[in-house]
Structure formats: C-alpha cells, structure tokens
Motif scaffolding. Structure first.
Motif, PDB file in Angstrom:
ATOM      1  N   ARG A  30     -53.160  18.296 -23.678  1.00 29.18           N
ATOM      2  CA  ARG A  30     -53.944  17.104 -24.045  1.00 29.18           C
ATOM      3  C   ARG A  30     -55.343  17.570 -24.397  1.00 29.18           C
ATOM      4  O   ARG A  30     -55.811  18.585 -23.874  1.00 29.18           O
ATOM      5  CB  ARG A  30     -54.015  16.117 -22.875  1.00 29.18           C
ATOM      6  CG  ARG A  30     -52.681  15.500 -22.494  1.00 29.18           C
ATOM      7  CD  ARG A  30     -52.813  14.540 -21.300  1.00 29.18           C
ATOM      8  NE  ARG A  30     -53.763  14.915 -20.261  1.00 29.18           N
ATOM      9  CZ  ARG A  30     -53.540  15.779 -19.277  1.00 29.18           C
ATOM     10  NH1 ARG A  30     -52.387  16.384 -19.180  1.00 29.18           N
ATOM     11  NH2 ARG A  30     -54.475  16.050 -18.387  1.00 29.18           N
ATOM     12  N   LEU A  31     -56.013  16.833 -25.259  1.00 32.61           N
ATOM     13  CA  LEU A  31     -57.389  17.191 -25.599  1.00 32.61           C
ATOM     14  C   LEU A  31     -58.285  17.147 -24.368  1.00 32.61           C
ATOM     15  O   LEU A  31     -58.097  16.315 -23.484  1.00 32.61           O
ATOM     16  CB  LEU A  31     -57.942  16.242 -26.656  1.00 32.61           C
ATOM     17  CG  LEU A  31     -57.473  16.495 -28.082  1.00 32.61           C
ATOM     18  CD1 LEU A  31     -58.015  15.425 -29.012  1.00 32.61           C
ATOM     19  CD2 LEU A  31     -57.892  17.882 -28.562  1.00 32.61           C
ATOM     20  N   LEU A  37     -51.057  20.020 -29.713  1.00 32.69           N
ATOM     21  CA  LEU A  37     -51.024  19.135 -28.540  1.00 32.69           C
ATOM     22  C   LEU A  37     -49.601  18.907 -28.043  1.00 32.69           C
ATOM     23  O   LEU A  37     -49.353  17.980 -27.284  1.00 32.69           O
ATOM     24  CB  LEU A  37     -51.705  17.806 -28.879  1.00 32.69           C
ATOM     25  CG  LEU A  37     -53.172  17.940 -29.288  1.00 32.69           C
ATOM     26  CD1 LEU A  37     -53.747  16.574 -29.651  1.00 32.69           C
ATOM     27  CD2 LEU A  37     -53.984  18.603 -28.200  1.00 32.69           C
ATOM     28  N   GLU A  47     -58.653  19.047 -21.717  1.00 33.02           N
ATOM     29  CA  GLU A  47     -58.133  19.331 -20.382  1.00 33.02           C
ATOM     30  C   GLU A  47     -59.137  20.171 -19.611  1.00 33.02           C
ATOM     31  O   GLU A  47     -59.771  21.067 -20.181  1.00 33.02           O
ATOM     32  CB  GLU A  47     -56.801  20.095 -20.460  1.00 33.02           C
ATOM     33  CG  GLU A  47     -55.635  19.227 -20.813  1.00 33.02           C
ATOM     34  CD  GLU A  47     -54.310  19.942 -20.594  1.00 33.02           C
ATOM     35  OE1 GLU A  47     -54.175  20.660 -19.579  1.00 33.02           O
ATOM     36  OE2 GLU A  47     -53.417  19.764 -21.439  1.00 33.02           O
TER      37      GLU A  47
END
Length: 191
Positions: A175-176, A171, A178
């Motif tokens: 970002r997680l 990351l 996306e």
C-alpha cells in the motif's frame, strides 16, 4: 495485470513471469486479441515474453522485473530483442544506478515502490506465511498461480532517483506510504 477486462482494457499488460510450454499457444492467441483491440504497451518479465511479442509490430515493450538490467550492455541486448524500456536491477547501489542512467536514462526505469519477489519457484516450500532469517529480517511466503513467492515484509521505496529515469510503482503486494519502508541497497556502502 494479466486478467484484462474486455470492456475496460488496460493501458499496459504485464505478461506472466512463468508460462508452461503447453499454455503458450493460448497465451499467444490472447496477446494477439489484445493487440488487435489496441493494447500497445506490454511488460515482459521473462525472455519467453520477448519472443512472444516479437511477431507484433508497433508495441512499446518494457523489460521488467524479473528481467531487469544491471549494465548498459545488458540494456543494449534487450533493445536488440525489441525492448523499448528496461527496468534497472533493484539491487543496484546509487553509484551503479547513476552510471547506468548516464548512459540510457531515457530507456531506463526503476522499481521505485513495492515488494518485488525475492524468490520464485514452482516447488512448494516447507514453510509458508511469515518467516524470519537469522538476522531478524521478516519475509512472507505466498502462492501466486503456479508459483510460490517470497517477499520481504518491509516495502522497498527508492527515492532521489537520477533525472530522466522512469519510476515503476507496484501496489500488488503493498500500500502507498507503508511505515518502515527501506531503500534496500540503493544507499548501502559496499566498500
């Protein structure tokens, strides 16, 4: 993460991709200090890192991107160099990844999510920031320490990985969850 907080040491330390020769003694001293403090998990991203870690015993070393493997022979060579686990080359298609996992799933991990650098260079590029290629693919050119790096604008997300293979999630530049994530070459038909 190379900048380790002395009060809250990391579970794993990632060695820098590049270390100028004059800075190697200071890096080795820092590594020695961290090993003495109990850090046992290391991630080497270049061959110099394997040589640097060779003198310490009892370490769990992962050969990570930018030092991935594309076949079981390369994995065996890195194991001979003291590596415990290796990252698969991010450009492998599913057939090649499955074949590699069948031979060494317990020693293999995959860059499953993030933006791996597509290019690293010490030479300052003539363009910076967001750029596009002739097909409209977008990239970012950024400075990171002594290196310039090129990253894809779209995040890479690989799913449905072979059983037993570890997943590496980075990351640093993502970002997680996306939108617009791509699986790069994993399901690409090269026939």
């Amino acid at each position: 993460v190379w900048d380790v907080d002395e009060e809250n040491p990391a579970d794993e330390v990632i060695l820098p991709d590049f270390c100028p020769e004059p800075e190697l003694p200071a890096l080795k001293k820092r590594v020695s200090t961290l090993v003495d403090q109990g850090i046992r998990r290391w991630r080497a991203t270049s061959l110099y890192g394997l040589e640097l870690l060779r003198s310490f015993e009892g370490l769990f070393v992962t050969a990570s991107f930018l030092l991935p493997v594309a076949n079981s022979l390369a994995l065996a060579e890195l194991v001979e160099c003291g590596v415990t686990r290796c990252m698969a080359w991010p450009e492998l298609d599913r057939i090649a990844l499955d074949a590699l996992a069948q031979r060494a799933a317990d020693r293999l991990e995959v860059f499953a999510y993030g933006r791996p650098p597509l290019l690293n260079t010490r030479i300052e590029p003539s363009v910076k920031g967001k750029i596009t290629d002739a097909r409209g693919n977008a990239f970012r050119v950024e400075k990171a320490g002594p290196l310039w790096r090129v990253f894809a604008e779209d995040v890479m997300e690989l799913d449905n990985l072979p059983d037993g293979v570890g997943r590496f999630i980075d990351l640093t530049h993502a970002r997680l969850n996306e939108p617009g994530a791509r699986n790069f070459n994993l399901d690409r038909d090269f026939a």
